[in-house]
Design an enzyme around this catalytic site. Structure first.
Site, PDB file in Angstrom:
ATOM      1  N   CYS A 250     -36.988 157.963  41.834  1.00 31.25           N
ATOM      2  CA  CYS A 250     -36.319 156.657  41.654  1.00 31.25           C
ATOM      3  C   CYS A 250     -36.332 155.790  42.915  1.00 31.25           C
ATOM      4  O   CYS A 250     -36.082 154.587  42.838  1.00 31.25           O
ATOM      5  CB  CYS A 250     -34.900 156.861  41.149  1.00 31.25           C
ATOM      6  SG  CYS A 250     -34.855 157.726  39.569  1.00 31.25           S
TER       7      CYS A 250
ATOM      8  N   HIS B 203     -31.215 150.369  42.321  1.00 30.20           N
ATOM      9  CA  HIS B 203     -31.910 151.152  41.286  1.00 30.20           C
ATOM     10  C   HIS B 203     -30.995 151.267  40.071  1.00 30.20           C
ATOM     11  O   HIS B 203     -29.822 151.631  40.188  1.00 30.20           O
ATOM     12  CB  HIS B 203     -32.258 152.527  41.858  1.00 30.20           C
ATOM     13  CG  HIS B 203     -32.615 153.513  40.795  1.00 30.20           C
ATOM     14  ND1 HIS B 203     -33.597 153.258  39.871  1.00 30.20           N
ATOM     15  CD2 HIS B 203     -32.102 154.731  40.495  1.00 30.20           C
ATOM     16  CE1 HIS B 203     -33.681 154.294  39.049  1.00 30.20           C
ATOM     17  NE2 HIS B 203     -32.785 155.195  39.405  1.00 30.20           N
TER      18      HIS B 203
ATOM     19  N   ASN C  34     -32.706 153.948  32.745  1.00 28.19           N
ATOM     20  CA  ASN C  34     -33.220 154.239  34.081  1.00 28.19           C
ATOM     21  C   ASN C  34     -34.739 154.390  33.994  1.00 28.19           C
ATOM     22  O   ASN C  34     -35.230 155.350  33.403  1.00 28.19           O
ATOM     23  CB  ASN C  34     -32.551 155.531  34.571  1.00 28.19           C
ATOM     24  CG  ASN C  34     -33.030 155.959  35.945  1.00 28.19           C
ATOM     25  OD1 ASN C  34     -34.061 155.494  36.434  1.00 28.19           O
ATOM     26  ND2 ASN C  34     -32.295 156.866  36.567  1.00 28.19           N
TER      27      ASN C  34
HETATM   28  N1  COA Z   1     -23.158 162.521  24.685  1.00 28.37           N
HETATM   29  C1  COA Z   1     -21.934 163.055  24.548  1.00 28.37           C
HETATM   30  N2  COA Z   1     -21.417 163.921  25.429  1.00 28.37           N
HETATM   31  C2  COA Z   1     -22.171 164.256  26.485  1.00 28.37           C
HETATM   32  C3  COA Z   1     -23.462 163.737  26.687  1.00 28.37           C
HETATM   33  C4  COA Z   1     -23.951 162.828  25.729  1.00 28.37           C
HETATM   34  N3  COA Z   1     -25.180 162.258  25.840  1.00 28.37           N
HETATM   35  N4  COA Z   1     -23.983 164.238  27.832  1.00 28.37           N
HETATM   36  C5  COA Z   1     -23.033 165.063  28.343  1.00 28.37           C
HETATM   37  N5  COA Z   1     -21.948 165.068  27.524  1.00 28.37           N
HETATM   38  C6  COA Z   1     -20.699 165.795  27.678  1.00 28.37           C
HETATM   39  C7  COA Z   1     -20.840 166.997  28.572  1.00 28.37           C
HETATM   40  O1  COA Z   1     -21.293 168.121  27.836  1.00 28.37           O
HETATM   41  C8  COA Z   1     -19.435 167.181  29.084  1.00 28.37           C
HETATM   42  O2  COA Z   1     -18.659 167.838  28.104  1.00 28.37           O
HETATM   43  P1  COA Z   1     -17.555 168.929  28.562  1.00 28.37           P
HETATM   44  O3  COA Z   1     -16.571 168.137  29.374  1.00 28.37           O
HETATM   45  O4  COA Z   1     -17.061 169.421  27.264  1.00 28.37           O
HETATM   46  O5  COA Z   1     -18.307 169.931  29.375  1.00 28.37           O
HETATM   47  C9  COA Z   1     -18.917 165.742  29.193  1.00 28.37           C
HETATM   48  O6  COA Z   1     -19.763 164.948  28.324  1.00 28.37           O
HETATM   49  C10 COA Z   1     -18.997 165.180  30.598  1.00 28.37           C
HETATM   50  O7  COA Z   1     -20.302 165.461  31.083  1.00 28.37           O
HETATM   51  P2  COA Z   1     -20.710 165.108  32.536  1.00 28.37           P
HETATM   52  O8  COA Z   1     -22.141 165.474  32.784  1.00 28.37           O
HETATM   53  O9  COA Z   1     -19.670 165.635  33.477  1.00 28.37           O
HETATM   54  O10 COA Z   1     -20.565 163.499  32.428  1.00 28.37           O
HETATM   55  P3  COA Z   1     -20.604 162.424  33.525  1.00 28.37           P
HETATM   56  O11 COA Z   1     -19.418 161.582  33.449  1.00 28.37           O
HETATM   57  O12 COA Z   1     -21.009 162.970  34.872  1.00 28.37           O
HETATM   58  O13 COA Z   1     -21.833 161.504  33.023  1.00 28.37           O
HETATM   59  C11 COA Z   1     -24.119 161.126  33.509  1.00 28.37           C
HETATM   60  C12 COA Z   1     -23.103 162.071  32.909  1.00 28.37           C
HETATM   61  C13 COA Z   1     -25.507 161.750  33.425  1.00 28.37           C
HETATM   62  C14 COA Z   1     -24.102 159.833  32.723  1.00 28.37           C
HETATM   63  C15 COA Z   1     -23.732 160.819  34.980  1.00 28.37           C
HETATM   64  O14 COA Z   1     -23.454 162.017  35.651  1.00 28.37           O
HETATM   65  C16 COA Z   1     -24.791 160.083  35.707  1.00 28.37           C
HETATM   66  O15 COA Z   1     -25.113 158.942  35.390  1.00 28.37           O
HETATM   67  N6  COA Z   1     -25.355 160.681  36.775  1.00 28.37           N
HETATM   68  C17 COA Z   1     -26.406 160.046  37.528  1.00 28.37           C
HETATM   69  C18 COA Z   1     -27.666 160.197  36.815  1.00 28.37           C
HETATM   70  C19 COA Z   1     -28.768 159.416  37.411  1.00 28.37           C
HETATM   71  O16 COA Z   1     -28.583 158.289  37.710  1.00 28.37           O
HETATM   72  N7  COA Z   1     -29.941 160.022  37.553  1.00 28.37           N
HETATM   73  C20 COA Z   1     -31.117 159.374  37.975  1.00 28.37           C
HETATM   74  C21 COA Z   1     -31.444 159.553  39.380  1.00 28.37           C
HETATM   75  S1  COA Z   1     -30.901 158.272  40.356  1.00 28.37           S
END
Ligand code: COA
Length: 330
Positions: free
Chosen positions: A112, A251, A281
């Site tokens: 990214c 980004h 993304n």
């Molecule tokens: N739909 C519904 N629930 C989902 C889900 C989806 N698509 N994906 C994950 N969950 C659930 C998880 O299983 C978890 O459930 P639990 O609490 O029962 O274990 C809960 O939602 C929270 O998951 P978590 O991964 O902790 O969520 P989060 O708030 O961290 O959001 C992202 C997840 C991926 C959106 C977030 O972490 C993020 O944006 N990270 C950066 C990613 C990124 O930008 N990557 C590119 C490189 S720069």
């Protein structure tokens, strides 16, 4: 004094196929509400089978050359995580398809952050006098490395491409790339990884090992921290304070990340440009795609002070500043 690299052209493209949150929710355990509230993403563009990164890169490159009013360059740098093939690099294919002759053309892989790394290497070619004009492209058929049934990654990523033309000039010109900051931390390599398909593990019986895995939460906190600190370093090198920034074009990973970075820098949230609702993304494509959207919409205008920043796999990060040039509207 070093020759500066000046942005003189801009273009982008996305595939036609739209996949909405509702379409994802129909085939996996997720919801529009969850995706929108956790990421800000409402839909993304996805390539048709058979469409590759070079197809998107060529079109974005063509548009950037047209915007700059030129049909030749001295070098091409392509930032991508999803080259057409593991070997060779995709840059030469794109240069050939654009009719750019036998110019040096190569790929830069920093996921990214790739576009900012590509800008830096292109600015280096210009500073050295190796090139007077460089086409820099960020392009991804990123969904080709995403498991369509994985709810932790499928809602996040999309495909697209953006490109800029850089030309030799001087720092006082609008469009000159001013203060750069780049960094990486290989101890975090596992945060965003495709486990198989490289020299460590060429193939895997488990097809899932050829898809990207991401530790979302840890990526989130590192992204905010590194994008903010890298931005501060780039600003300091430019002699600007955060208050001088008209647009933060980060980004496009997650709207909450972009707002948190703005907040850390003491910038009002409205100064952070956001277009990820439409595209998700798009990794190395996201910054030039965002720039083209913001400029085409008339939001970023000539003379605006712009700060670009990214964080991605590697881990890698970066930031650069520029005063927005006068470009023809696409
Ligand atoms: N739909 C519904 N629930 C989902 C889900 C989806 N698509 N994906 C994950 N969950 C659930 C998880 O299983 C978890 O459930 P639990 O609490 O029962 O274990 C809960 O939602 C929270 O998951 P978590 O991964 O902790 O969520 P989060 O708030 O961290 O959001 C992202 C997840 C991926 C959106 C977030 O972490 C993020 O944006 N990270 C950066 C990613 C990124 O930008 N990557 C590119 C490189 S720069």
């Amino acid at each position: 004094m070093n020759r500066a690299a000046v942005l003189t052209g801009l273009g982008s493209t996305v595939p036609d196929r739209v996949v909405t949150n509702e379409m994802l929710a129909a085939r996996m355990d997720t919801s529009d509400q969850w995706i929108t509230s956790r990421t800000g993403i409402r839909e993304r563009r996805v390539v048709e089978p058979g469409t590759a990164t070079s197809d998107l890169a060529t079109e974005a490159g063509r548009r950037a050359l047209k915007s700059a009013g030129v049909d030749s360059v001295d070098a091409l740098v392509l930032a991508t995580t999803t080259p057409d093939h593991p070997c060779p690099a995709t840059g030469p294919t794109v240069a050939d398809r654009l009719g750019l002759g036998t110019v040096p053309a190569y790929d830069v892989a920093a996921v990214c952050s790739g576009f900012l790394y590509a800008l830096a290497t292109a600015a280096g070619l210009i500073a050295l006098g190796t090139a007077d004009r460089v086409l820099v492209i960020g392009a991804e058929a990123f969904t080709t490395i995403i498991d369509p049934d994985d709810r932790t990654t499928a809602p996040i990523f999309g495909d697209g491409a953006g490109a800029v033309v850089l030309e030799a000039g001087d720092e006082s010109q609008r469009g000159a790339l001013l203060g750069f900051d780049l960094g990486s931390d290989g101890a975090l390599a596992d945060l965003i990884i495709v486990p198989a398909g490289g020299s460590r593990r060429k193939t895997s019986a488990d097809a899932g090992d050829h898809f990207m895995k991401m530790q979302g939460k840890t990526v989130f906190t590192n992204a905010v921290r590194r994008m903010a600190s890298s931005s501060r370093s780039a600003l300091a090198r430019t002699g600007w304070g955060p208050g001088d920034v008209d647009w933060l074009v980060g980004h496009q990973a997650n709207v909450r990340i972009l707002r948190a970075v703005a907040d850390e820098l003491g910038l009002p949230e409205e100064r952070a440009f956001v277009n990820l609702a439409k595209y998700g993304n798009t990794a190395a494509a996201s910054i030039p795609l965002a720039l083209d959207d913001a400029a085409s919409a008339g939001l970023i205008t000539a003379g605006d002070r712009v700060l670009l920043t990214a964080f991605g796999g590697g881990a890698s990060w970066g930031a650069v500043t520029l005063e927005w040039p006068d470009l023809p509207r696409n």
